[in-house]
Design a protein around this motif. Structure first.
Motif, PDB file in Angstrom:
ATOM      1  N   SER A  58      52.368  -9.561   0.449  1.00  0.00           N
ATOM      2  CA  SER A  58      51.889 -10.876   0.873  1.00  0.00           C
ATOM      3  C   SER A  58      50.474 -10.751   1.445  1.00  0.00           C
ATOM      4  CB  SER A  58      52.834 -11.450   1.933  1.00  0.00           C
ATOM      5  OG  SER A  58      52.344 -12.681   2.403  1.00  0.00           O
ATOM      6  N   VAL A  59      49.487 -10.822   0.558  1.00  0.00           N
ATOM      7  CA  VAL A  59      48.082 -10.843   0.976  1.00  0.00           C
ATOM      8  C   VAL A  59      47.372 -11.906   0.150  1.00  0.00           C
ATOM      9  CG1 VAL A  59      47.950  -8.416   1.674  1.00  0.00           C
ATOM     10  CG2 VAL A  59      47.448  -9.048  -0.669  1.00  0.00           C
ATOM     11  N   THR A  60      46.159 -12.221   0.552  1.00  0.00           N
ATOM     12  CA  THR A  60      45.398 -13.209  -0.197  1.00  0.00           C
ATOM     13  C   THR A  60      44.968 -12.642  -1.544  1.00  0.00           C
ATOM     14  OG1 THR A  60      43.463 -14.649  -0.139  1.00  0.00           O
ATOM     15  CG2 THR A  60      43.223 -12.488   0.857  1.00  0.00           C
ATOM     16  N   THR A  61      44.790 -13.516  -2.502  1.00  0.00           N
ATOM     17  CA  THR A  61      44.348 -13.076  -3.825  1.00  0.00           C
ATOM     18  C   THR A  61      42.843 -13.285  -4.004  1.00  0.00           C
ATOM     19  OG1 THR A  61      44.906 -15.250  -4.719  1.00  0.00           O
ATOM     20  CG2 THR A  61      46.571 -13.521  -4.886  1.00  0.00           C
ATOM     21  N   LYS A  62      42.173 -13.705  -2.947  1.00  0.00           N
ATOM     22  CA  LYS A  62      40.724 -13.909  -3.013  1.00  0.00           C
ATOM     23  C   LYS A  62      40.020 -12.562  -3.148  1.00  0.00           C
ATOM     24  CE  LYS A  62      36.919 -15.627  -0.181  1.00  0.00           C
ATOM     25  NZ  LYS A  62      36.163 -14.371  -0.193  1.00  0.00           N
ATOM     26  N   LYS A  63      38.969 -12.561  -3.936  1.00  0.00           N
ATOM     27  CA  LYS A  63      38.162 -11.349  -4.052  1.00  0.00           C
ATOM     28  C   LYS A  63      37.493 -11.122  -2.700  1.00  0.00           C
ATOM     29  CE  LYS A  63      34.630  -9.340  -7.029  1.00  0.00           C
ATOM     30  NZ  LYS A  63      35.390  -8.184  -7.468  1.00  0.00           N
ATOM     31  N   TYR A  64      37.817 -10.012  -2.040  1.00  0.00           N
ATOM     32  CA  TYR A  64      37.442  -9.875  -0.632  1.00  0.00           C
ATOM     33  C   TYR A  64      36.053  -9.288  -0.426  1.00  0.00           C
ATOM     34  CZ  TYR A  64      38.016  -4.828  -0.218  1.00  0.00           C
ATOM     35  OH  TYR A  64      37.849  -3.480  -0.315  1.00  0.00           O
ATOM     36  N   ILE A  65      35.413  -8.761  -1.451  1.00  0.00           N
ATOM     37  CA  ILE A  65      34.065  -8.230  -1.311  1.00  0.00           C
ATOM     38  C   ILE A  65      33.276  -8.624  -2.554  1.00  0.00           C
ATOM     39  CG2 ILE A  65      34.553  -5.996  -2.383  1.00  0.00           C
ATOM     40  CD1 ILE A  65      32.814  -4.704  -0.222  1.00  0.00           C
ATOM     41  N   ARG A  66      31.991  -8.839  -2.378  1.00  0.00           N
ATOM     42  CA  ARG A  66      31.152  -9.240  -3.513  1.00  0.00           C
ATOM     43  C   ARG A  66      31.190  -8.184  -4.611  1.00  0.00           C
ATOM     44  NH1 ARG A  66      25.245 -10.081  -1.513  1.00  0.00           N
ATOM     45  NH2 ARG A  66      25.124 -10.283  -3.760  1.00  0.00           N
ATOM     46  N   GLN A  67      30.977  -8.650  -5.841  1.00  0.00           N
ATOM     47  CA  GLN A  67      30.973  -7.721  -6.977  1.00  0.00           C
ATOM     48  C   GLN A  67      29.749  -6.804  -6.916  1.00  0.00           C
ATOM     49  OE1 GLN A  67      33.217  -7.270  -9.276  1.00  0.00           O
ATOM     50  NE2 GLN A  67      32.194  -6.259 -10.972  1.00  0.00           N
ATOM     51  N   LYS A  68      28.590  -7.378  -6.553  1.00  0.00           N
ATOM     52  CA  LYS A  68      27.365  -6.580  -6.549  1.00  0.00           C
ATOM     53  C   LYS A  68      26.642  -6.760  -5.214  1.00  0.00           C
ATOM     54  CE  LYS A  68      25.146  -6.368 -10.636  1.00  0.00           C
ATOM     55  NZ  LYS A  68      25.613  -5.075 -11.099  1.00  0.00           N
ATOM     56  N   GLY A  69      25.887  -5.765  -4.853  1.00  0.00           N
ATOM     57  CA  GLY A  69      25.019  -5.884  -3.695  1.00  0.00           C
ATOM     58  C   GLY A  69      25.586  -5.346  -2.403  1.00  0.00           C
ATOM     59  N   GLY A  71      27.091  -2.321  -2.042  1.00  0.00           N
ATOM     60  CA  GLY A  71      27.014  -0.869  -2.001  1.00  0.00           C
ATOM     61  C   GLY A  71      28.380  -0.209  -2.112  1.00  0.00           C
ATOM     62  N   GLY A  72      29.438  -0.990  -2.080  1.00  0.00           N
ATOM     63  CA  GLY A  72      30.787  -0.443  -2.187  1.00  0.00           C
ATOM     64  C   GLY A  72      31.318  -0.533  -3.608  1.00  0.00           C
ATOM     65  N   ALA A  73      32.490  -0.021  -3.784  1.00  0.00           N
ATOM     66  CA  ALA A  73      33.112  -0.044  -5.107  1.00  0.00           C
ATOM     67  C   ALA A  73      33.598  -1.451  -5.434  1.00  0.00           C
ATOM     68  CB  ALA A  73      34.278   0.932  -5.148  1.00  0.00           C
ATOM     69  N   ARG A  74      33.867  -1.686  -6.708  1.00  0.00           N
ATOM     70  CA  ARG A  74      34.332  -3.001  -7.161  1.00  0.00           C
ATOM     71  C   ARG A  74      35.826  -3.119  -6.878  1.00  0.00           C
ATOM     72  NH1 ARG A  74      32.201  -2.309 -13.190  1.00  0.00           N
ATOM     73  NH2 ARG A  74      33.357  -0.404 -12.837  1.00  0.00           N
ATOM     74  N   HIS A  75      36.192  -4.118  -6.073  1.00  0.00           N
ATOM     75  CA  HIS A  75      37.599  -4.363  -5.759  1.00  0.00           C
ATOM     76  C   HIS A  75      37.888  -5.837  -5.957  1.00  0.00           C
ATOM     77  CE1 HIS A  75      38.286  -0.380  -4.234  1.00  0.00           C
ATOM     78  NE2 HIS A  75      37.286  -0.496  -3.386  1.00  0.00           N
ATOM     79  N   GLY A  76      39.111  -6.117  -6.367  1.00  0.00           N
ATOM     80  CA  GLY A  76      39.474  -7.507  -6.589  1.00  0.00           C
ATOM     81  C   GLY A  76      40.418  -8.045  -5.545  1.00  0.00           C
ATOM     82  N   SER A  77      41.331  -7.214  -5.024  1.00  0.00           N
ATOM     83  CA  SER A  77      42.365  -7.729  -4.133  1.00  0.00           C
ATOM     84  C   SER A  77      42.738  -6.669  -3.110  1.00  0.00           C
ATOM     85  CB  SER A  77      43.596  -8.124  -4.951  1.00  0.00           C
ATOM     86  OG  SER A  77      44.601  -8.599  -4.117  1.00  0.00           O
ATOM     87  N   LYS A  78      43.200  -7.115  -1.946  1.00  0.00           N
ATOM     88  CA  LYS A  78      43.579  -6.201  -0.873  1.00  0.00           C
ATOM     89  C   LYS A  78      44.973  -5.620  -1.060  1.00  0.00           C
ATOM     90  CE  LYS A  78      41.531  -5.799   2.952  1.00  0.00           C
ATOM     91  NZ  LYS A  78      40.777  -4.675   3.473  1.00  0.00           N
ATOM     92  N   ASN A  79      45.718  -6.120  -2.057  1.00  0.00           N
ATOM     93  CA  ASN A  79      47.074  -5.587  -2.201  1.00  0.00           C
ATOM     94  C   ASN A  79      47.135  -4.377  -3.120  1.00  0.00           C
ATOM     95  OD1 ASN A  79      46.755  -6.752  -4.679  1.00  0.00           O
ATOM     96  ND2 ASN A  79      48.531  -8.088  -4.561  1.00  0.00           N
ATOM     97  N   ASN A  81      46.995  -0.390  -4.103  1.00  0.00           N
ATOM     98  CA  ASN A  81      47.668   0.694  -3.395  1.00  0.00           C
ATOM     99  C   ASN A  81      46.736   1.576  -2.569  1.00  0.00           C
ATOM    100  OD1 ASN A  81      46.405   1.697  -5.604  1.00  0.00           O
ATOM    101  ND2 ASN A  81      47.981   3.153  -6.127  1.00  0.00           N
ATOM    102  N   ILE A  82      45.421   1.455  -2.718  1.00  0.00           N
ATOM    103  CA  ILE A  82      44.520   2.308  -1.943  1.00  0.00           C
ATOM    104  C   ILE A  82      44.196   1.723  -0.581  1.00  0.00           C
ATOM    105  CG2 ILE A  82      43.489   3.328  -3.988  1.00  0.00           C
ATOM    106  CD1 ILE A  82      41.084   1.503  -3.559  1.00  0.00           C
ATOM    107  N   PHE A  83      44.601   0.503  -0.315  1.00  0.00           N
ATOM    108  CA  PHE A  83      44.302  -0.145   0.965  1.00  0.00           C
ATOM    109  C   PHE A  83      45.498  -0.106   1.904  1.00  0.00           C
ATOM    110  CE2 PHE A  83      41.463  -2.482  -2.002  1.00  0.00           C
ATOM    111  CZ  PHE A  83      40.267  -2.013  -1.477  1.00  0.00           C
ATOM    112  N   VAL A  84      45.203  -0.061   3.207  1.00  0.00           N
ATOM    113  CA  VAL A  84      46.254  -0.133   4.212  1.00  0.00           C
ATOM    114  C   VAL A  84      46.904  -1.508   4.122  1.00  0.00           C
ATOM    115  CG1 VAL A  84      46.746  -0.112   6.675  1.00  0.00           C
ATOM    116  CG2 VAL A  84      45.092   1.492   5.730  1.00  0.00           C
TER     117      VAL A  84
END
Length: 114
Positions: A58-69, A71-79, A81-84
């Motif tokens: 049960s987490v939001t499905t919003k893209k939580y970080i911008r695609q570009k700019g 400096g981090g990797a491309r992520h789509g969702s907080k759910n 398996n690499i996230f706490v």
């Protein structure tokens, strides 16, 4: 086939006649008994283990970080398996552990056990 019957004290109590087809097996096959034991243990295993997968968390499905700019990797969702707080990748699922064993093998295993 006749078998001698003994009491709990170990003294002779007589003889019993048993069927050769059931009790007259000459060669005891350990592989048949092992297959039957594995069959019974697997059949009684509950299989109720389960972890949350990506659709269950049960987490939001919003893209939580911008695609570009950022400096981090491309992520789509907080759910992921690499996230706490995320899901588990390829975790256990509810299933039956039972497998098939032919009736003839089951009958043979009973005869070997007797």
């Amino acid at each position: 086939m006749e078998l001698s019957v003994k009491t709990l004290e170990g003294k002779a109590a007589g003889k019993a006649t048993v069927d050769d087809a059931v009790f007259g097996i000459e060669e005891i096959r350990g592989d048949v008994i092992q297959r039957m034991v594995r069959y019974q243990l697997a059949k009684r295993q509950a299989g109720t283990h389960k972890t949350q997968e990506r659709g269950d968390v049960s987490v939001t499905t919003k893209k939580y970080i911008r695609q570009k700019g950022s400096g981090g990797a491309r992520h789509g969702s907080k759910n992921a398996n690499i996230f706490v707080g995320g899901s588990v990748a390829h975790g256990p699922r509810v299933r039956s552990h039972a497998h098939a064993l032919p009736k003839k093998v089951r009958k043979m295993a009973l005869a070997h056990a007797l």
